[in-house]
Design a protein around this motif. Sequence first.
Motif, PDB file in Angstrom:
ATOM      1  N   THR A  87      13.466  67.319 -22.683  1.00  0.00           N
ATOM      2  CA  THR A  87      13.066  67.057 -21.411  1.00  0.00           C
ATOM      3  C   THR A  87      13.197  67.935 -20.551  1.00  0.00           C
ATOM      4  N   ASP A  88      12.890  67.650 -19.110  1.00  0.00           N
ATOM      5  CA  ASP A  88      12.869  68.574 -18.711  1.00  0.00           C
ATOM      6  C   ASP A  88      14.055  67.830 -16.643  1.00  0.00           C
ATOM      7  N   GLU A  89      14.947  67.143 -17.309  1.00  0.00           N
ATOM      8  CA  GLU A  89      15.136  66.467 -16.080  1.00  0.00           C
ATOM      9  C   GLU A  89      17.313  67.653 -16.170  1.00  0.00           C
ATOM     10  N   ALA A  90      17.614  67.372 -15.024  1.00  0.00           N
ATOM     11  CA  ALA A  90      19.354  67.908 -14.462  1.00  0.00           C
ATOM     12  C   ALA A  90      19.670  67.865 -15.395  1.00  0.00           C
ATOM     13  N   PRO A  91      20.630  67.993 -16.011  1.00  0.00           N
ATOM     14  CA  PRO A  91      21.564  67.992 -17.561  1.00  0.00           C
ATOM     15  C   PRO A  91      22.380  66.433 -16.940  1.00  0.00           C
ATOM     16  N   LEU A  92      22.068  65.593 -17.343  1.00  0.00           N
ATOM     17  CA  LEU A  92      22.753  64.107 -17.293  1.00  0.00           C
ATOM     18  C   LEU A  92      23.613  64.449 -18.671  1.00  0.00           C
ATOM     19  N   ALA A  93      25.698  63.825 -18.005  1.00  0.00           N
ATOM     20  CA  ALA A  93      26.760  64.003 -18.556  1.00  0.00           C
ATOM     21  C   ALA A  93      26.501  62.508 -19.399  1.00  0.00           C
ATOM     22  N   ARG A  94      27.499  62.558 -20.043  1.00  0.00           N
ATOM     23  CA  ARG A  94      27.401  61.203 -21.597  1.00  0.00           C
ATOM     24  C   ARG A  94      28.349  61.395 -22.235  1.00  0.00           C
ATOM     25  N   SER A  95      28.942  59.429 -22.254  1.00  0.00           N
ATOM     26  CA  SER A  95      30.175  59.171 -23.023  1.00  0.00           C
ATOM     27  C   SER A  95      30.178  59.769 -24.223  1.00  0.00           C
ATOM     28  N   PRO A  96      31.278  60.244 -24.900  1.00  0.00           N
ATOM     29  CA  PRO A  96      30.932  60.014 -26.262  1.00  0.00           C
ATOM     30  C   PRO A  96      30.615  58.918 -27.084  1.00  0.00           C
ATOM     31  N   LEU A  97      30.706  57.792 -26.478  1.00  0.00           N
ATOM     32  CA  LEU A  97      30.255  56.510 -26.981  1.00  0.00           C
ATOM     33  C   LEU A  97      29.607  56.489 -26.544  1.00  0.00           C
ATOM     34  N   HIS A  98      28.331  57.203 -25.825  1.00  0.00           N
ATOM     35  CA  HIS A  98      27.386  56.721 -25.847  1.00  0.00           C
ATOM     36  C   HIS A  98      26.087  55.710 -27.409  1.00  0.00           C
ATOM     37  N   VAL A  99      26.436  56.797 -27.681  1.00  0.00           N
ATOM     38  CA  VAL A  99      25.129  56.256 -29.058  1.00  0.00           C
ATOM     39  C   VAL A  99      25.332  55.341 -29.274  1.00  0.00           C
ATOM     40  N   TRP A 100      27.142  54.764 -29.673  1.00  0.00           N
ATOM     41  CA  TRP A 100      27.822  53.044 -29.760  1.00  0.00           C
ATOM     42  C   TRP A 100      27.341  52.450 -28.667  1.00  0.00           C
ATOM     43  N   GLN A 101      27.765  52.338 -27.660  1.00  0.00           N
ATOM     44  CA  GLN A 101      26.974  52.124 -26.759  1.00  0.00           C
ATOM     45  C   GLN A 101      25.171  51.714 -26.843  1.00  0.00           C
ATOM     46  N   TRP A 138      25.857  60.851 -14.419  1.00  0.00           N
ATOM     47  CA  TRP A 138      26.300  60.683 -15.640  1.00  0.00           C
ATOM     48  C   TRP A 138      25.321  59.412 -16.042  1.00  0.00           C
ATOM     49  N   ARG A 139      25.283  59.379 -17.511  1.00  0.00           N
ATOM     50  CA  ARG A 139      24.723  58.191 -18.234  1.00  0.00           C
ATOM     51  C   ARG A 139      25.726  57.189 -18.557  1.00  0.00           C
ATOM     52  N   LEU A 140      25.651  56.430 -17.496  1.00  0.00           N
ATOM     53  CA  LEU A 140      26.763  55.141 -18.414  1.00  0.00           C
ATOM     54  C   LEU A 140      26.268  53.640 -18.008  1.00  0.00           C
ATOM     55  N   ALA A 141      27.179  53.076 -18.845  1.00  0.00           N
ATOM     56  CA  ALA A 141      27.014  52.119 -19.881  1.00  0.00           C
ATOM     57  C   ALA A 141      26.991  50.982 -19.168  1.00  0.00           C
ATOM     58  N   GLU A 142      26.118  50.694 -17.593  1.00  0.00           N
ATOM     59  CA  GLU A 142      26.587  49.176 -17.081  1.00  0.00           C
ATOM     60  C   GLU A 142      26.546  47.524 -17.143  1.00  0.00           C
ATOM     61  N   SER A 143      26.395  47.776 -18.432  1.00  0.00           N
ATOM     62  CA  SER A 143      26.528  46.572 -18.991  1.00  0.00           C
ATOM     63  C   SER A 143      26.395  46.384 -20.578  1.00  0.00           C
ATOM     64  N   PHE A 144      26.664  45.134 -20.990  1.00  0.00           N
ATOM     65  CA  PHE A 144      25.781  44.718 -22.428  1.00  0.00           C
ATOM     66  C   PHE A 144      25.283  43.776 -22.527  1.00  0.00           C
ATOM     67  N   ALA A 145      24.548  43.119 -23.352  1.00  0.00           N
ATOM     68  CA  ALA A 145      24.119  41.896 -23.539  1.00  0.00           C
ATOM     69  C   ALA A 145      24.869  40.788 -24.464  1.00  0.00           C
ATOM     70  N   ALA A 146      25.549  41.148 -24.469  1.00  0.00           N
ATOM     71  CA  ALA A 146      26.523  40.624 -25.688  1.00  0.00           C
ATOM     72  C   ALA A 146      27.620  39.974 -24.320  1.00  0.00           C
ATOM     73  N   GLN A 147      27.657  38.275 -24.749  1.00  0.00           N
ATOM     74  CA  GLN A 147      28.598  37.649 -24.592  1.00  0.00           C
ATOM     75  C   GLN A 147      29.804  38.130 -23.615  1.00  0.00           C
ATOM     76  N   ARG A 148      29.894  37.803 -22.195  1.00  0.00           N
ATOM     77  CA  ARG A 148      31.289  38.406 -22.036  1.00  0.00           C
ATOM     78  C   ARG A 148      32.435  37.378 -22.570  1.00  0.00           C
ATOM     79  N   SER A 149      34.053  38.428 -22.543  1.00  0.00           N
ATOM     80  CA  SER A 149      35.103  37.864 -22.395  1.00  0.00           C
ATOM     81  C   SER A 149      35.620  37.457 -22.292  1.00  0.00           C
ATOM     82  N   ASP A 150      36.823  36.981 -23.010  1.00  0.00           N
ATOM     83  CA  ASP A 150      38.203  37.150 -21.263  1.00  0.00           C
ATOM     84  C   ASP A 150      39.116  38.202 -21.936  1.00  0.00           C
ATOM     85  N   LEU A 151      38.519  38.871 -22.484  1.00  0.00           N
ATOM     86  CA  LEU A 151      39.373  40.569 -23.141  1.00  0.00           C
ATOM     87  C   LEU A 151      38.539  41.616 -23.365  1.00  0.00           C
TER      88      LEU A 151
END
Lengths: 229, 946
Positions: A4-18, A31-44
């Motif tokens: 990549t030639d892009e400017a450096p993007l910070a990433r969370s240690p959980l990036h791969v999991w996300q 930052w490269r952020l996880a904005e949402s997940f496809a899974a059903q939302r829960s109350d917790l």
Amino acid sequence: MKMTDEAPLARSPLHVWQEAHGARFGERHGWRLAESFAAQRSDLLLVDVTPFAKLAFTGYEILDLSHTHFPDPQPGRVVAVSGAKPGWLCHQSDEQLLFLSTRLEAEGFASFRLPGQPEHKRITTWDMTSAYAGFLLIGSDVSDVARLLGGHLNLGSSPSILSPGSCVETGFYGVPCLLARAPDDRPVVGMWVAWDVAEYVWDRLLQIGAAHGLAAAGGDVLREFGWQA
Amino acid sequence: MSEGPRLSVFTFEGREIAALAGQSIAAALYAAGVRVFSRSFKYHRPRGLLCVAGDCPNCLMRVDGVPNVRTCIEPVRGGQTVERQNAWPSLDFDILRTFDRLDRFLPVGFYYRQFHKPRWLWPLVEPLIRRVAGLGRIDVHATPDVDSEVTFLSADVCVIGGGPAGLAAAQTAAHAGAQVVLIDRQPRLGGHLLFADGDGAGLEKSLAAIGKLPGLQTLTDAFAFGIYEGNLVGAFQGHRLLKIRAAQIVVCTGARQRPFLFHNNDLPGIFLGDGVLRLARCHGVLAGQRAVVATDNDEGASLARQLDELGIEVVGLVDSRRDVPADNGRWPVFPGSRIVAARGSKRLRRVKIGPVEDDGTVLRSTLACDLLCLASLRVPAHELLLQAGARFVRADGEWRLDKTPAGLFAAGSVAGTAELDGAILEGRDAGARATAALGFPSAADFRPALLDETLGEPHAGQRRAAAPLGPPADKNRKAFVCLCDDMTDKDLYRAVEEGFDHIETLKRYATVGMGPCQGKVCGLTSSEVCARATGRDVNAVGVTTSRPPAVPVELRVLAAERRHQPVRRTPLHHWHEATGARWLDAGAWKRPESYGDPAGEVRAVRSQVGLIDVSTLGKIEVRGPQAVELLERVYVNTFADLKIGRTRYGLICTEEGILWDDGAVARLGPDRFYLTATTGNAEAVYRWLLMWRDTWRLDVAVQNQTAALAAMNLAGPLARDVLAPLSDIDIGAGAFPYLGCREGRVAGTPCLLMRLGFVGELGYEIHCPSALAWSLWQRLYEAGSPYGLRPFGVEAQRMLRLEKGHIIVGQDTDALSTPLEAGLEGLVKFAKPAFHGKEPLLFLRRRGARMALVGFQLADERLPLEARDWMTGWEGCQVVENGMPVGRVTSFRFSPTLNQYIGLGWVPVHCADEGSRFHVRWNNLDAAAEVVPTPFYDPAGLRLRS
């Protein structure tokens, strides 16, 4: 590996999991952020807030600064800091205050000073953003979070740890962690651990949370709880 | 208990034994006719059930390979294998019972006096004694099942003991709004009410009401083993460790009976009164057919009545009190009397009764019986209270609670209140006071549920007159005080005569109270015997110090908290994973050992360029006006003259001068330094700096940035070519010389660069925020690919640094290694006023070193000239001279660069000169070695300074 030639993007240690769990990513404030997940939302919910800045203040005159911000300057308290740089200010110990930003920003913390912080070299400011990974546990009621964590925290203090405006350093599955809750009624408890054990702790939280319906959520849920991604 | 379905059987000594639902192993065995459950520690006397509560050592057996299981409280589970301990060939006939007849040769402390002359005798006798003594044996070949977990609980009030007082305390505290944890060792709550007479309906009704209370958590089958500082209660439930932190603790652990002292008071068939009732009402087994009850209080009569109701014939009530009626119309009563002897071979056959004040010569009667029930005055089960700092005194013949520390309450019979209603109200009061101390609303007027129910009352009041100990021991008496270690009162008298007249020394010399019961059966009795033997008041004698654990705890339970094994991953972990790294565990860290070809990785670094993730290094920032002072005192080097923009290799020694850690120290500003430390010592070095900063009151800030920053080392002759286009720093050889440090950006990422040479090539150690490490690594990899860049792992790094003769602290050094012997004397600046280890190192310098760390080559034709997996096995091998071990190898590899075997090792100084020869012993091979100068590779350092 992708080149990549892009400017450096910070990433969370959980990036791969996300990535592996279907996160939809966005790029904000460097930052490269996880904005949402496809899974059903829960109350917790379990939300990764690692990209939010963290600053530590240490020095011999920390106690003076503590008196400015904490009505009862005993370690273990959390106050809300408002203004241009909102966040939680945790009185971690007699030697350290920890500021946890609740607004994701790219810059502007290099010269950050707490309200009332004197122009003085005896207080040193440390950028700890990359030192800690942060997670928010959000329930429909804080008792949901208490039930989840109960029995798994090596608490050395009273059960009122999860009361509003409190913080404590404790142990979780062999890892030191900081727990904090803002001084309001929102059912949000934060946990901060060292960057290098983030995945381990995240996995443990999901493991113990499975029975409680804990689900990972992205940054898009944070606004209603006072955090701005 | 009622008849239930029979469980699948368990085996005992080859026999199949069937058990009713809910029975303990001991109860099932008793029902099957077993009467001898164990053999005693020294004399191998037969022992039977006594307490049926898990307090005494009499029922210890091996269950499913686990020794010393208290079978009287261990529930039956189908398929168990139960075996005897400490008896051969059987429990009923133990050949070592011979020792019982040799007791005159085995008095207290005999092993300090006997068999030591002539001197050659003791080494022969001691192993025999160790072999025949003891109880259970551990199978040292068994692999422990480490499935234990730990649970942390917090509570406003922790109540220990679920009897009437404990239930009242817990209910009251919960009613007041407190968070309460109630723990009890029995499978069900109720305490002694579980074996009280009556149908138990009242108790069940009360428990149902109590169970509905919010904020009350109950834990049954949970054993509290200690009260620690800060109101931390240690307990376990099965294999789960419980750590309970409570603001207030209420102890309601009850009281227990104890054996009277008389000849043969350990025969099978002799029970504590509560033990008989537990066996009958909790396990459905009658302890005998013809019973004698011995007592010194009103409970004796109540017990006799209950035995009669259970269908056991009572043939006599022996009461030490004189003012009791001699005839109650139901069974003979012997007032003013005591049991002077029990008779029988392997079980009780009869008892002899005599006057209280007599030494046993005068007999009033002999009663044939198979059961003797001891309804002695209760003593508090006070181990936990003693641990917590409470104090007990003996007054009017009974032990009473004198005082408790703040935050701790006691109620019920442990506090001296035996009557049921009194115990309940006392529990209520304790719960109310505990919650009031925390600011909860007053519950002083609360009425506990138990008060409204009809409950059985085995404790019919305790009109007291504690049985006196009896006259001093005569030579024919085997009146056991300590059942665990076979100590009689005669033994204790003898020990006192020998000078061990303090209760603590008496305990240690006689080992009374040091066995499995930990003083529950014998502790207070031994104090009373000591008082009588020394002619002192028992309160002046006191009791021995109580320490946890109060009940036996398996080590795997205590280790539960240590089972958690956090995994530490660098920010580049998943890159390595995806690239096929082979992993190495470095403490909790996962590090790539190689990417499949360590030798190839070495060659890449030597000829082109390599990239290694060194994020596990400790990274510490030191800032402040006295930063230099701190470093000058902690390191052996000097840093006052280190220029800004320069780096220096630093050594940290302990105060004894032992080499402890090393790393790079970079000066980034007048008062700003950046240190690296070894992976394993990162946290320790950080705390070391904090401690000494505070000790010396230096104005300096120290921050551990190990997790905050990632680090990577770009090394090889082409490293500059890779890095230059990416960085805004001038990294030309002149602008950025060897050992320089610069702050700037690499691929847009803010970094600190240090030109270091651990692997002996042109190299740049790049430190950046962990959040940006992935991006930076990707860019470096991309930029380096045209130059043949290869990632390299820890194994290649070890080979590379070995070729340069660079040490690894902790591998090439140990707890006796100093810089002077490790060839690093030049770094030690003795001219400094003070630094850690200066004085010991000065002494060593004057005395001269005796060992030296040297580089060597192997030149043995028997070894293949290529790397093999077993090479690493040479590390730790002995260095031998004339066949004798004189040193050891610390690092060893086949060098692909030099095409020969090289290593580092410790040798005596007379072998340390260049050209000296010695041998390295590996299995049956003594391979020839020769000392060569280090570095092995690029001795002039031209490549890393390029």
